[in-house]
Design a protein around this motif. Structure first.
Motif, PDB file in Angstrom:
ATOM      1  N   GLY A   1       0.807  -1.216   0.000  1.00 48.86           N
ATOM      2  CA  GLY A   1       0.000   0.000   0.000  1.00 48.86           C
ATOM      3  C   GLY A   1       0.842   1.269   0.000  1.00 48.86           C
ATOM      4  N   ASN A   2       0.203   2.380   0.387  1.00 53.02           N
ATOM      5  CA  ASN A   2       0.930   3.622   0.606  1.00 53.02           C
ATOM      6  C   ASN A   2       0.106   4.485   1.557  1.00 53.02           C
ATOM      7  OD1 ASN A   2      -0.469   6.042  -0.797  1.00 53.02           O
ATOM      8  ND2 ASN A   2      -0.493   4.461  -2.396  1.00 53.02           N
ATOM      9  N   ARG A   3       0.694   5.570   2.039  1.00 56.88           N
ATOM     10  CA  ARG A   3       0.016   6.389   3.036  1.00 56.88           C
ATOM     11  C   ARG A   3      -0.208   7.820   2.569  1.00 56.88           C
ATOM     12  NH1 ARG A   3       3.840   4.111   7.581  1.00 56.88           N
ATOM     13  NH2 ARG A   3       3.407   6.000   8.771  1.00 56.88           N
ATOM     14  N   ALA A   4      -0.362   7.990   1.253  1.00 54.52           N
ATOM     15  CA  ALA A   4      -0.645   9.329   0.728  1.00 54.52           C
ATOM     16  C   ALA A   4      -1.938   9.916   1.304  1.00 54.52           C
ATOM     17  CB  ALA A   4      -0.700   9.300  -0.800  1.00 54.52           C
TER      18      ALA A   4
ATOM     19  N   PRO B   1      18.174  13.179   4.686  1.00 52.98           N
ATOM     20  CA  PRO B   1      17.520  14.486   4.595  1.00 52.98           C
ATOM     21  C   PRO B   1      16.090  14.430   4.101  1.00 52.98           C
ATOM     22  CG  PRO B   1      19.067  14.203   2.791  1.00 52.98           C
ATOM     23  CD  PRO B   1      19.286  13.051   3.730  1.00 52.98           C
ATOM     24  N   GLY B   2      15.695  13.353   3.414  1.00 47.85           N
ATOM     25  CA  GLY B   2      14.319  13.245   2.956  1.00 47.85           C
ATOM     26  C   GLY B   2      13.347  13.200   4.116  1.00 47.85           C
ATOM     27  N   ALA B   3      13.660  12.418   5.152  1.00 48.84           N
ATOM     28  CA  ALA B   3      12.794  12.338   6.327  1.00 48.84           C
ATOM     29  C   ALA B   3      12.799  13.665   7.089  1.00 48.84           C
ATOM     30  CB  ALA B   3      13.243  11.203   7.235  1.00 48.84           C
TER      31      ALA B   3
ATOM     32  N   ALA C   1      21.355   8.878   2.063  1.00 51.33           N
ATOM     33  CA  ALA C   1      20.449   7.911   1.456  1.00 51.33           C
ATOM     34  C   ALA C   1      19.057   8.507   1.333  1.00 51.33           C
ATOM     35  CB  ALA C   1      20.411   6.620   2.283  1.00 51.33           C
ATOM     36  N   THR C   2      18.216   7.863   0.532  1.00 54.30           N
ATOM     37  CA  THR C   2      16.854   8.381   0.331  1.00 54.30           C
ATOM     38  C   THR C   2      15.937   8.064   1.495  1.00 54.30           C
ATOM     39  OG1 THR C   2      16.042   6.373  -0.780  1.00 54.30           O
ATOM     40  CG2 THR C   2      17.049   8.091  -2.172  1.00 54.30           C
ATOM     41  N   ASP C   3      16.189   6.955   2.226  1.00 53.69           N
ATOM     42  CA  ASP C   3      15.267   6.484   3.261  1.00 53.69           C
ATOM     43  C   ASP C   3      13.871   6.247   2.680  1.00 53.69           C
ATOM     44  OD1 ASP C   3      14.296   5.730   5.758  1.00 53.69           O
ATOM     45  OD2 ASP C   3      13.998   7.771   6.478  1.00 53.69           O
ATOM     46  N   CYS C   4      13.785   5.839   1.436  1.00 53.59           N
ATOM     47  CA  CYS C   4      12.476   5.654   0.801  1.00 53.59           C
ATOM     48  C   CYS C   4      11.583   4.782   1.671  1.00 53.59           C
ATOM     49  CB  CYS C   4      12.654   5.022  -0.576  1.00 53.59           C
ATOM     50  SG  CYS C   4      11.087   4.715  -1.419  1.00 53.59           S
TER      51      CYS C   4
ATOM     52  N   SER D   1       9.397   9.409   4.261  1.00 59.57           N
ATOM     53  CA  SER D   1      10.314   9.813   3.192  1.00 59.57           C
ATOM     54  C   SER D   1       9.990   9.065   1.902  1.00 59.57           C
ATOM     55  CB  SER D   1      11.775   9.551   3.599  1.00 59.57           C
ATOM     56  OG  SER D   1      12.677  10.064   2.627  1.00 59.57           O
ATOM     57  N   PRO D   2       8.898   9.409   1.230  1.00 57.86           N
ATOM     58  CA  PRO D   2       8.554   8.752  -0.028  1.00 57.86           C
ATOM     59  C   PRO D   2       9.402   9.304  -1.179  1.00 57.86           C
ATOM     60  CG  PRO D   2       6.904  10.402   0.506  1.00 57.86           C
ATOM     61  CD  PRO D   2       7.861  10.371   1.658  1.00 57.86           C
TER      62      PRO D   2
END
Length: 401
Positions: free
Chosen positions: A76-79, A283-285, A310-313, A318-319
């Motif tokens: 899923g996702n949490r948008a 930095p994304g988070a 890192a992206t921390d995707c 951090s999407p």
């Protein structure tokens, strides 16, 4: 005879101690059996034949990028929850309604290995289109033995489908699942007695979230002791929301990395420096959560702690699937230099995965994981926002994009 010779290029080798970016202009790279066989000025090319020669027309070549901290596999996702927060709902309200990390756990538990891989594949391919050749993928949204295993197996399938080198990490100590809220010690025992032993054959490392809303230092100490007993490396989500002494704990266990570090203390900096543990900056988070306390980059720099980026995707905080944007955020929000940001996605990221003897710099003997860029200077990789800069991507000497 070499398999491939790349000529008329500029190489940002990312080897430390010399020119900025380890740069060499008008260079050439020879590849044999998937590894760099020779690299240097084109004028110094040895008298050797190659099965194929390609003129890169003055483009820059860097090591293939390494995203050393992701939660790429999840259901899923949490948008919708993010939209609700923007409209005024609190995280607590959303969580009480069954949202938050529990919603991701529910969606992940309900998916098969193949379904999890299918959902993660677009995210993996997005990273690859931005020059990533190696990615770390964590579990942590299953929180029970079968699903944690499925997540790690899905990570392997994603790597095959997207032609990425994958490092897999067991993050069963991400949060305490709802069925164990009244007996968290039983869940820690489950991780130690069942999840770590079963992950030893598929995972490369064990991670944990050491935080007031995660796991205590004592619990993490037990988990890491078990992980090392099973031959697994360790890494730690540390000091993101508060100082729990996680960095020092990670250092005591010779952790590959300590990640986040917004609330890192001077003592924590010294511990990381003494252990050679990599500080992974996310930095994304920081941006997505609109945090206001940045990691102590100047102190880390002064102490000589290697800094990866890192992206921390992940679906909650951090999407992000763009390493170049992560570099820019690291520069603009954390005050890294562009060279430090690129080192954070190459040689220091390789060290954060324990792979620095194989990837992360352009040197003879290392894997021919390469990214070819349409840029005039390496700093542009952290400068352009959303630009399509990748000209080609090679993994083990094979062009994959």
């Amino acid at each position: 005879m070499w398999d491939l010779l790349l000529t008329n290029l500029n190489a940002a080798t990312m080897t430390p101690g010399g020119a900025p970016y380890g740069a060499g202009r008008d260079a050439a790279i020879a590849v044999h059996d998937g590894r760099i066989a020779w690299i240097g000025p084109r004028a110094d090319l040895p008298d050797a034949a190659a099965r194929e020669t390609r003129d890169l027309e003055g483009r820059w070549v860097t090591p293939g990028l390494i995203d050393c901290h992701t939660h790429l596999v999840f259901g899923g996702n949490r948008a919708p929850e993010w939209e609700r927060r923007l409209n005024g709902a609190t995280y607590e309200e959303i969580a009480r309604a069954g949202g938050g990390i529990q919603s991701t756990v529910d969606a992940t538990r309900g998916a098969s290995t193949e379904q999890l891989a299918e959902q993660a594949l677009p995210r993996a391919r997005a990273l690859a289109r931005r020059g990533v050749t190696t990615v770390e993928i964590k579990s942590g949204y299953g929180l029970e033995p079968g699903c944690e295993r499925r997540m790690l197996e899905a990570a392997g399938l994603v790597g095959q489908a997207a032609d990425l080198r994958v490092s897999r990490t067991l993050l069963a100590a991400h949060t305490v699942p709802k069925e164990y809220r009244d007996n968290r010690d039983a869940y820690v025992n489950l991780i130690i007695d069942r999840m770590i032993p079963q992950a030893a054959s598929v995972a490369d490392a064990v991670d944990a979230y050491c935080e007031t809303i995660g796991f205590t230092p004592d619990e993490v100490d037990r988990i890491f002791t078990a992980a090392r007993a099973h031959g697994l490396q360790v890494k730690l989500h540390a000091e993101q929301l508060s100082d729990q002494g996680g960095a020092a704990l990670a250092a005591r266990h010779q952790a590959l990395s300590a990640d986040h570090l917004e609330h890192l203390s001077p003592e924590g900096v010294a511990a990381l420096a003494g252990a050679g543990t990599v500080a992974v900056l996310l930095p994304g988070a920081y941006y997505f959560l609109r945090d206001e306390k940045a990691p102590p980059v100047a102190a880390l720099r002064e102490a000589g702690v290697p800094m990866a980026v890192a992206t921390d995707c992940n679906p909650g905080t951090s999407p992000l699937t763009d390493p170049l944007l992560a570099m820019n955020l690291a520069c603009t929000l954390f005050r890294l230099t562009p060279e430090e940001a690129l080192a954070g996605f190459t040689r220091n990221a390789a060290r954060a995965l324990g792979l620095h003897d194989r990837i992360g710099t352009l040197e003879p003997g290392k894997a021919a994981d390469l990214a070819v860029w349409n840029i005039d200077e390496p700093a542009e990789l952290a400068y352009w926002l959303g630009a399509d800069l990748l000209a080609a991507r090679y993994r083990d000497g094979r062009q994959t994009a």
